[in-house]
Design an enzyme around this catalytic site. Sequence first.
Site, PDB file in Angstrom:
ATOM      1  CB  SER A  25      31.077  43.576  51.007  1.00 43.89           C
ATOM      2  OG  SER A  25      32.330  43.497  50.366  1.00 43.89           O
TER       3      SER A  25
HETATM    4  N1  SAH Z   1      33.094  46.184  47.116  1.00 42.72           N
HETATM    5  C1  SAH Z   1      33.007  45.149  46.116  1.00 42.72           C
HETATM    6  C2  SAH Z   1      33.816  43.956  46.569  1.00 42.72           C
HETATM    7  C3  SAH Z   1      34.093  42.986  45.505  1.00 42.72           C
HETATM    8  S1  SAH Z   1      35.095  41.635  46.025  1.00 42.72           S
HETATM    9  C4  SAH Z   1      31.556  44.783  45.929  1.00 42.72           C
HETATM   10  O1  SAH Z   1      30.797  44.973  46.889  1.00 42.72           O
HETATM   11  O2  SAH Z   1      31.183  44.306  44.861  1.00 42.72           O
HETATM   12  C5  SAH Z   1      36.718  42.283  45.851  1.00 42.72           C
HETATM   13  C6  SAH Z   1      37.100  42.732  44.482  1.00 42.72           C
HETATM   14  O3  SAH Z   1      38.489  43.076  44.538  1.00 42.72           O
HETATM   15  C7  SAH Z   1      36.975  41.676  43.399  1.00 42.72           C
HETATM   16  O4  SAH Z   1      36.171  42.189  42.366  1.00 42.72           O
HETATM   17  C8  SAH Z   1      38.401  41.447  42.935  1.00 42.72           C
HETATM   18  O5  SAH Z   1      38.510  41.174  41.553  1.00 42.72           O
HETATM   19  C9  SAH Z   1      39.057  42.754  43.284  1.00 42.72           C
HETATM   20  N2  SAH Z   1      40.512  42.707  43.469  1.00 42.72           N
HETATM   21  C10 SAH Z   1      41.247  41.781  44.118  1.00 42.72           C
HETATM   22  N3  SAH Z   1      42.552  42.113  44.087  1.00 42.72           N
HETATM   23  C11 SAH Z   1      42.645  43.284  43.392  1.00 42.72           C
HETATM   24  C12 SAH Z   1      43.733  44.129  43.012  1.00 42.72           C
HETATM   25  N4  SAH Z   1      44.996  43.845  43.331  1.00 42.72           N
HETATM   26  N5  SAH Z   1      43.446  45.243  42.310  1.00 42.72           N
HETATM   27  C13 SAH Z   1      42.176  45.554  41.970  1.00 42.72           C
HETATM   28  N6  SAH Z   1      41.113  44.792  42.293  1.00 42.72           N
HETATM   29  C14 SAH Z   1      41.336  43.665  42.995  1.00 42.72           C
END
Ligand code: SAH
Length: 220
Positions: A70
Amino acid sequence: MSYIKQRAHMVREIEAEVRSTSRWIGKSTLEKHVIQAMGSVPRHEFVPADMVRLAYQNEPLPIGFGQTISQPYIVALMTDLLELHEDNVVLEVGTGCGYQTAVLSELVKQVYTIEMIRQLGEQARERLVRLGYNNIEFRIGDGYGGWPEHAPFDAIIVAAAAQSIPEQLLAQLKPGGRMAIPVGTLRGGQTLMGLRKDEQGLVHSREILPVAFVPLTGGH
Ligand code: SAH
């Protein structure tokens, strides 16, 4: 420029964006401890090797598997919405590269984080352990239903957009607990929501800002 200087520059950019969005977010500065954490977590350790030179831009970046780290401003804003205290226990859904996890780790007693994509979750764990973050428990799997064994939480942060707020997550919030979650679809528009459960268990929600997150999978 050294990473320390780049990070200081990133923090100034975050502060400027907070001021320019103050009408949306209802404040013109973030909590000091949030800004301090943003100034101390080495973001260059969390991005892919070929993106290191962009690590301190106030922009989201791809981290592989169709996911993104993000934007720093959004990480700071969501962390601020959680109104964290150092004795808090926090749940994060969507570990991704682990950057937000590190920011949380600096501010609270214990972080529980869940990631659906195994490789991302395992990489994040290795990275955070190597960097010395030692108050984080990791789980690979669907975080849509939260982590009931460790509930209730003082705060819950969801890093992917849900079509509606998952009831199971609300149920795992303590009275007085806070949640930050993007709600909606990329096409129809998403809104970052800030929620609070009052002492009677009633949930109050506030629309903060239009955002663009990857979708929350699972659960539905
Ligand atoms: N804060 C993280 C955001 C990553 S993007 C960063 O800065 O890297 C969002 C993440 O949520 C992705 O890695 C995706 O695989 C995960 N995600 C999506 N749905 C999910 C779920 N139901 N349970 C766990 N993780 C999930």
